[in-house]
Design an enzyme around this catalytic site. Structure first.
Site, PDB file in Angstrom:
ATOM      1  CD  GLU A   1     -11.722   7.839 -22.180  1.00 21.63           C
ATOM      2  OE1 GLU A   1     -11.304   8.326 -21.126  1.00 21.63           O
ATOM      3  OE2 GLU A   1     -12.526   6.902 -22.221  1.00 21.63           O
TER       4      GLU A   1
HETATM    5  C1  BMA Z   1     -11.451   4.675 -19.870  1.00 22.89           C
HETATM    6  C2  BMA Z   1      -9.998   4.442 -20.123  1.00 22.89           C
HETATM    7  C3  BMA Z   1      -9.116   4.634 -18.925  1.00 22.89           C
HETATM    8  C4  BMA Z   1      -9.805   4.304 -17.652  1.00 22.89           C
HETATM    9  C5  BMA Z   1     -11.059   3.510 -17.855  1.00 22.89           C
HETATM   10  C6  BMA Z   1     -11.797   3.216 -16.591  1.00 22.89           C
HETATM   11  O1  BMA Z   1     -11.777   5.993 -19.934  1.00 22.89           O
HETATM   12  O2  BMA Z   1      -9.567   5.129 -21.241  1.00 22.89           O
HETATM   13  O3  BMA Z   1      -8.612   5.923 -18.896  1.00 22.89           O
HETATM   14  O4  BMA Z   1      -8.950   3.630 -16.834  1.00 22.89           O
HETATM   15  O5  BMA Z   1     -11.904   4.192 -18.691  1.00 22.89           O
HETATM   16  O6  BMA Z   1     -12.243   4.379 -15.966  1.00 22.89           O
END
Ligand code: BMA
Length: 864
Positions: free
Chosen positions: A463
């Protein structure tokens, strides 16, 4: 001979004498080793209070074992333990070394993992200063060791203090790292220092994890000694595969001490496949030998066939003394296909020539304290994935490059791995030492893992690209000066567009590198038609669950919804006075900034307010499962446009409210049972789309199917008010609709019954139900579900009991529980109608008497 002729005679005699002595004393093995896991003690630096320590281990678990701290997961204990990461810790041990080690040419200490800033001394001499928990460290200690007792001493410098130094020296603040809970950690100035240290990001906190920044010898330590040469690495490169044969090149990386002739060979279960004579020179030598395997049996993912493995060993033979490196391979072709098509660019995996839809989950570490994750925990998590019909797990970038056993289990069970490099949700620095450190970390891990057939893809980060483009990070950079934006982005490019892909290209060129998840190409922001997607509109933007089936991309690599652990798990970390999701303790075991409110918001769309805490937990499980079901089924129905569905997340690092489908104690939440059904190899899936009500069928088998599609409208007393059945021919590897009606006409026709009917469908092949599904036309709060009479009969069965169930009315989300006893139900949280005959297996060690005492059955009507 010519070379030796030039040597003075005395030198030859001396050499012969040494070789003879070494051979005599050291036996036939070139390499000997022992694990240094005993006699360890530890102390806070400067305190001189030495207590027994476990290696591999962590400071926190050692303090716990010595009763210096209480269980960090219990209630609010985490908060009192934040001092641990601000101070330094010492570990020491005495180990005995005998002559067999000391007479070897090379003697090294091999640390498979040090967490993280570790200064290592042997017999008072400093030999190593480590600064990356993801690297393996080897140091030459031959000249420092003596026969008998030797001392090893390690100082772990505080990762927070080290981080602060780097943070303060940097001159600007890198945007991101919002999950670093510096404030909770009472870090000076709330500075988020985690990005400066090559250590698991989640240790500093995450939105499903506590903040417990560990230190320690987290992986085994060995003393290794060898003569002449050793195999540093053995890579098996697959060349061609046909029905008749598969051809390979085994690449031996041999570390030689002296110039010598040697033989390298590749064996399969004791049979030599190929060998070659080589001349080693001091230093690292690379030699290859080609071999082939006739009539190869291919490696398949879970559901498509056997995950067949071949045991191979590389043998280095120097004058009759050998060293062996074992490895296993699976023969398969695997390609990430990125081709332009009408919609955009494809993103799918082709296994042995067939496009395969990836069904699975995101995977995080199994504990805050990594060394206490047992082999059995690893086996369970991989089997949970397998038994729920997964064929892929994504090892997410805020955790660790997992231990070998994890990949071995995935190899054996046909689970492919989307492997992130360990970078998540933060911008990282790019000073030369840091880049060099990252490069070595990547080399260590790519070389360690590249023979595993389970590894499907290397991905740069989690991300970060999306965050840079859309989370306001550019502004945070720009506000610190014009050149900061450029510097921060350049650091991204250096790491994710250069350092990491260069390592993959050099060390594992057959595998694809994907810059960031999600994205649509190297540095290209994610969109819905060209790459992978993390869809969080359900959850963050409160979009309805049904959006899972319409917000579609080429590969859905994240989506999720939270639930708390079940009551039996909550009881392990909370007391009765905490049983309220807004109590201090429960809120502390809920790390999403919007968690409780969001769960309640979605719950009230579908249900009335649950009557008590325990009912809330149960309804929350059903809510999570019913919600994610839209994704599991919707993504699959959208194949081949969409070719992957990885929900967030399969496991937990501690007991907490999270998006997980199994909790920290590896208990199946309702979601895990729904995943098993939603990912079954053949799926029948009723759904609404526009003005239509439809029944889709997804066939992941590589052969066509002929089956009977049965559909009924049944009222909650079990009366069939409509039914239809027909034979359907379902092509291999396909998704299509096999029934549709005008939704509005249908709703009008059944308007008097809508509160009281369920649409049921099943797909039956030769008497076997391949898939079965229920569909309700109204939210639960608008249905008239009455309390059913559920009867059961228990009979003793293998490894536990069979429980036969009957009901007189619809039993909605029937939930079987056995209190605090251990057991596993073959199915749970399912709906049952009066005509259904259901038998559930309970795997447990408890007696029938105990079972009768503890078994409870809930249904959803009783939760309000
Ligand atoms: C996504 C993941 C984590 C996070 C999850 C819940 O963005 O990549 O970084 O824990 O969502 O928010």
């Amino acid at each position: 001979m010519n070379a030796i002729n030039r040597w003075p005679l005395l030198a030859i005699l001396a050499l012969l004498f040494t070789v003879a002595c070494t051979t005599n004393e050291s036996g036939p093995d070139l390499m000997i080793q022992k694990e240094l896991n005993t006699n360890w003690t530890f102390s806070q630096a400067g305190e001189n209070e030495w207590l027994p320590a476990t290696v591999p281990g962590t400071v926190h678990t050692d303090l716990l074992a010595n009763e210096k701290i209480e269980d960090p997961f219990y209630r609010l204990n985490e908060l009192d333990q934040q001092w641990i990461d601000k101070v330094d810790w010492e570990y020491k041990s005495t180990f005995t070394v005998d002559k067999t080690f000391l007479t070897r040419d090379i003697v090294v200490l091999d640390f498979e993992g040090l967490d993280t800033y570790a200064d290592v001394s042997v017999n008072g001499e400093k030999v190593l200063s480590a600064d990356n928990m993801f690297r393996e460290w080897q140091v030459d200690v031959k000249d420092l060791l003596k026969e008998g007792d030797n001392e090893i001493h390690i100082v772990f410098r505080s990762p927070i203090v080290e981080g602060l130094k780097k943070y303060d020296a940097n001159g600007f603040v890198y945007p991101g790292a919002e999950n670093d809970q510096a404030e909770r950690g009472e870090v000076e100035g709330n500075k988020r220092v985690s990005i400066y240290t090559r250590k698991a990001g989640y240790h500093y906190g995450w939105d499903w994890g506590p903040r417990l920044v560990t230190s320690g010898i987290w992986k085994p330590v060995y003393l290794k000694a060898w003569d002449n040469a050793t195999i540093e690495n053995l890579q098996i490169v697959q060349n061609e595969v046909s029905d008749e044969k598969a051809t390979f090149t085994a690449v031996f990386e041999v570390d030689a001490v002296k110039k010598t002739k040697a033989t390298i060979a590749v064996n399969n279960d004791g049979q030599t496949l190929a060998s070659s004579e080589v001349s080693l020179t001091p230093g690292v030598n690379k030699y290859s030998v080609d071999f082939e395997i006739a009539n190869p049996q291919l490696w398949w993912t879970n559901g498509l066939g056997e995950a067949h493995l071949y045991n191979l060993s590389g043998v280095l033979d120097v004058k009759g003394r050998t060293v062996t490196e074992d490895t296993r391979i699976g023969i398969r072709t695997l390609e990430l296909v990125r081709e332009k098509d009408d919609a955009g660019t494809s993103f799918y995996f082709k296994l042995n020539g067939h496009p395969v839809f990836m069904k699975g989950a995101n995977y995080i570490p199994n504990d805050m304290f990594l060394p206490r994750v047992t082999d059995e925990n690893y086996r369970k998590v991989v089997m949970n994935a397998k038994n729920a019909n997964n064929n892929m797990l994504r090892v997410w970038g805020g955790g660790i490059y997992e231990n070998d056993i994890f990949y071995n289990l995935c190899d054996e069970n046909g689970i492919l791995i989307w492997q992130d490099f360990m970078f998540a949700c933060a911008m990282f620095p790019n000073n030369p030492e840091f880049l060099d450190n990252i490069k070595h970390e990547a080399i260590d891990n790519v070389k360690r893992l590249r023979n595993h057939p389970s590894i499907a893809l290397w991905c740069g980060n989690n991300e970060i690209l999306t965050a840079w483009n859309t989370w306001g990070w550019k502004k945070i950079a720009a506000d610190q000066g014009d050149d900061v934006t450029e510097k921060v982005w350049q650091a991204y490019v250096d790491i994710f567009h250069k350092t990491l892909p260069d390592v993959v290209n050099e060390y594992d060129p057959a595998r694809s590198y994907w810059g960031s998840s999600p994205s649509s190409g190297l540095g290209v922001q994610a969109d819905l038609v060209n790459g992978d997607e993390h869809y969080w509109g359900v959850w963050w933007a409160k979009e309805p669950f049904s959006t899972y089936a319409t917000h579609l991309a080429r590969f859905m690599s994240e989506y999720g919804f939270q639930s708390f652990p079940e009551m039996a798990s909550v009881r392990k970390y909370a007391e009765p006075e905490d049983y309220d999701i807004y109590s201090e303790v429960m809120e502390s075991h809920q790390r999403s900034s919007i968690g409780n409110g969001t769960i309640e918001y979605y719950m009230l769309q579908e249900y009335k307010k649950p009557k008590d805490f325990e009912s809330f937990l149960y309804v929350n499980h059903v809510l999570q499962a019913d919600g994610i079901k839209f994704g599991l089924e919707g993504h699959r129905r959208a194949m081949p446009f969409c070719m992957g569905s990885l929900y967030w997340q399969i496991n937990d690092v501690w007991p907490v409210a999270s998006w997980s489908s199994t909790d920290y104690y590896q208990k199946w939440k309702a979601l895990q049972y729904y995943v098993k059904k939603g990912f079954s190899q053949v799926l029948v899936s009723p759904y609404e789309e526009g003005i239509k009500f439809k029944v889709g069928i997804v066939n992941d088998r590589l052969e066509p199917i002929q089956a009977e599609l049965r559909m009924q409208m049944v009222d909650f007393d079990g009366k069939v008010i409509w039914e239809e059945a027909h034979l359907v021919d379902i092509p291999a590897n396909s998704s299509d609709d096999y029934f549709d009606v005008n939704k509005n006409e249908w709703r009008y026709q059944y308007r008097r019954n809508l509160k009281n009917v369920v649409f049921t469908t099943e797909l039956v092949e030769n008497g076997n139900v391949l898939s079965k599904n229920y569909y309700y036309f109204l939210p639960f709060k608008n249905l008239s579900v009455k309390a059913p009479q559920v009867e059961y009969a228990i009979t003793k069965a293998d490894n536990g009991f069979d429980i036969a169930l009957r009901t007189d009315k619809l039993a909605k989300n029937l939930f079987l529980e056995i209190g605090d006893e251990e057991g596993f139900f073959s199915d749970n949280y399912f709906d049952m109608l009066p005509n259904d005959k259901v038998s559930i297996h309970l795997k447990t060690d408890i007696s029938e008497e105990k079972l009768n005492e503890v078994l409870t059955i809930r249904t959803l009507d009783d939760a309000f």
